[in-house]
Design a protein around this motif. Structure first.
Motif, PDB file in Angstrom:
ATOM      1  N   ARG A   8       0.827  -1.206   0.000  1.00 30.21           N
ATOM      2  CA  ARG A   8       0.000   0.000   0.000  1.00 30.21           C
ATOM      3  C   ARG A   8       0.858   1.252   0.000  1.00 30.21           C
ATOM      4  NH1 ARG A   8      -3.570  -0.593   5.215  1.00 30.21           N
ATOM      5  NH2 ARG A   8      -1.475  -1.004   6.025  1.00 30.21           N
ATOM      6  N   ALA A  11      -0.655   6.988   1.327  1.00 31.80           N
ATOM      7  CA  ALA A  11      -2.002   7.560   1.287  1.00 31.80           C
ATOM      8  C   ALA A  11      -3.058   6.485   1.502  1.00 31.80           C
ATOM      9  CB  ALA A  11      -2.228   8.273  -0.046  1.00 31.80           C
ATOM     10  N   THR A  12      -2.860   5.320   0.867  1.00 35.62           N
ATOM     11  CA  THR A  12      -3.810   4.222   1.028  1.00 35.62           C
ATOM     12  C   THR A  12      -3.800   3.688   2.452  1.00 35.62           C
ATOM     13  OG1 THR A  12      -3.531   3.588  -1.285  1.00 35.62           O
ATOM     14  CG2 THR A  12      -4.474   1.943   0.190  1.00 35.62           C
ATOM     15  N   PHE A  14      -3.027   5.349   5.116  1.00 38.52           N
ATOM     16  CA  PHE A  14      -3.671   6.329   5.999  1.00 38.52           C
ATOM     17  C   PHE A  14      -5.182   6.275   5.851  1.00 38.52           C
ATOM     18  CE2 PHE A  14      -5.267  10.616   6.968  1.00 38.52           C
ATOM     19  CZ  PHE A  14      -4.804  10.736   8.281  1.00 38.52           C
ATOM     20  N   THR A  15      -5.651   6.133   4.625  1.00 36.87           N
ATOM     21  CA  THR A  15      -7.095   6.027   4.390  1.00 36.87           C
ATOM     22  C   THR A  15      -7.677   4.814   5.101  1.00 36.87           C
ATOM     23  OG1 THR A  15      -6.891   7.110   2.234  1.00 36.87           O
ATOM     24  CG2 THR A  15      -8.877   5.816   2.621  1.00 36.87           C
ATOM     25  N   ASP A  16      -6.950   3.690   5.027  1.00 38.64           N
ATOM     26  CA  ASP A  16      -7.401   2.476   5.718  1.00 38.64           C
ATOM     27  C   ASP A  16      -7.435   2.695   7.227  1.00 38.64           C
ATOM     28  OD1 ASP A  16      -7.641   1.201   3.304  1.00 38.64           O
ATOM     29  OD2 ASP A  16      -5.731   0.133   3.443  1.00 38.64           O
ATOM     30  N   VAL A  18      -7.933   5.583   8.759  1.00 40.13           N
ATOM     31  CA  VAL A  18      -9.092   6.435   9.049  1.00 40.13           C
ATOM     32  C   VAL A  18     -10.369   5.602   9.067  1.00 40.13           C
ATOM     33  CG1 VAL A  18     -10.519   8.330   8.186  1.00 40.13           C
ATOM     34  CG2 VAL A  18      -8.024   8.530   8.136  1.00 40.13           C
ATOM     35  N   ARG A  19     -10.504   4.707   8.102  1.00 41.24           N
ATOM     36  CA  ARG A  19     -11.695   3.851   8.053  1.00 41.24           C
ATOM     37  C   ARG A  19     -11.781   2.972   9.299  1.00 41.24           C
ATOM     38  NH1 ARG A  19     -11.032   1.904   1.748  1.00 41.24           N
ATOM     39  NH2 ARG A  19     -11.892   3.813   0.781  1.00 41.24           N
ATOM     40  N   THR A 107       0.545   8.327  12.740  1.00 40.00           N
ATOM     41  CA  THR A 107      -0.502   7.994  11.766  1.00 40.00           C
ATOM     42  C   THR A 107      -1.785   7.618  12.480  1.00 40.00           C
ATOM     43  OG1 THR A 107       1.103   7.239  10.129  1.00 40.00           O
ATOM     44  CG2 THR A 107      -1.150   6.424   9.900  1.00 40.00           C
ATOM     45  N   ALA A 111      -5.161   9.721  12.104  1.00 39.78           N
ATOM     46  CA  ALA A 111      -6.309   9.006  11.537  1.00 39.78           C
ATOM     47  C   ALA A 111      -7.505   9.056  12.486  1.00 39.78           C
ATOM     48  CB  ALA A 111      -5.934   7.561  11.240  1.00 39.78           C
ATOM     49  N   VAL A 114      -8.998  12.553  12.240  1.00 36.40           N
ATOM     50  CA  VAL A 114      -9.741  12.728  10.982  1.00 36.40           C
ATOM     51  C   VAL A 114     -11.061  11.964  11.038  1.00 36.40           C
ATOM     52  CG1 VAL A 114      -9.714  12.220   8.507  1.00 36.40           C
ATOM     53  CG2 VAL A 114      -7.681  13.176   9.606  1.00 36.40           C
ATOM     54  N   ALA A 115     -11.063  10.782  11.628  1.00 34.36           N
ATOM     55  CA  ALA A 115     -12.284   9.979  11.719  1.00 34.36           C
ATOM     56  C   ALA A 115     -13.319  10.642  12.623  1.00 34.36           C
ATOM     57  CB  ALA A 115     -11.957   8.586  12.231  1.00 34.36           C
TER      58      ALA A 115
END
Length: 252
Positions: A8, A11-12, A14-16, A18-19, A107, A111, A114-115
């Motif tokens: 990954r 960016a990917t 970090f997105t994971d 956050v999710r 991170t 995250a 942001v969430a």
């Protein structure tokens, strides 16, 4: 021996993260108990303020100020939400599982922050709009007679402030790592100290500065909106940044 490689991108990843943090926050029963309780209490207080305001259908002076008065008290719910979001990690050893899934603590905290933001902002929009609507219905003032331009400023401004305060309280909760002491500090300030300081024009305090942003009537001595936002943001970052640094240096 078999090894796995994480292909990954940052960016990917970090997105994971956050999710994952958003999923944890959504799955916490305390999240919905606090938000549901905050909404219910806001409606009750708005009805109480509306019935005692003695404002008739042809009298719209300061009606929007009455509309957000309940939120000055029920904002406590957003502070509690932030505390719960961070301290829940330290209940039952959840922090160990989190750090296995997201080893980079910076991170992880970014995250988690942001969430927290979209959930809080959406809830804040709903609660502030409900507070104003309840006042209008209780006093009998038609929505068409309210200053909709001012309402369009008040609602997102209040929601933005409440979101930043949830982030601030989340940072405080992370620093203390225990929900009750962190919540006690915030509630003592909001419910006892802050009301005593209301007449002092202490606009360097975040909640007092924020009232110039989401009340229809602003005192002549109040700072401009940009200065008030700077105060609120400074307090938020003043706790958020140290909390991330300290979390990064802890063993757990």
């Amino acid at each position: 021996m078999t090894t796995t490689t994480d292909f990954r991108t940052p960016a990917t990843a970090f997105t994971d993260a956050v999710r994952a943090e958003a999923s944890k926050l959504w799955s916490l029963p305390a999240t919905w108990l606090v938000l549901g309780g905050t909404l219910a209490l806001t409606i009750v207080l708005s009805i109480a303020f509306g019935t005692s305001a003695n404002i008739g259908p042809d009298q719209t002076v300061n009606i929007l100020d009455y509309g957000v008065t309940a939120v000055t008290w029920t904002q406590c719910g957003f502070f509690l939400l932030g505390v719960i979001a961070s301290t829940s990690e330290y209940i039952g050893g959840q922090i160990r599982t989190t750090l296995i899934a997201i080893p980079d603590r910076i991170t992880w905290r970014l995250a988690a922050t942001v969430a927290l933001v979209p959930i809080t902002f959406a809830a804040a929009l709903l609660i502030v709009a409900t507070s104003i609507t309840t006042i209008l219905l209780t006093t009998g003032v038609p929505i068409a007679e309210a200053d909709l331009d001012v309402a369009a400023r008040i609602i997102p401004s209040a929601a933005g402030y409440l979101t930043l305060m949830a982030v601030l309280s989340s940072a405080l909760g992370l620093l203390i790592r225990k929900a009750i002491p962190a919540a006690a500090i915030l509630l003592v300030y909001l419910l006892i100290l802050s009301p005593l300081l209301q007449g002092q024009n202490w606009y360097f305090l975040p909640d007092i500065a924020s009232y110039t942003l989401w009340f229809a009537s602003v005192p002549d001595t109040a700072p401009p909106a940009i200065a008030s936002w700077a105060v609120v943001l400074a307090w938020t970052l003043g706790l958020l940044i140290p909390s991330i640094i300290i979390a990064n240096r802890r063993d757990t």
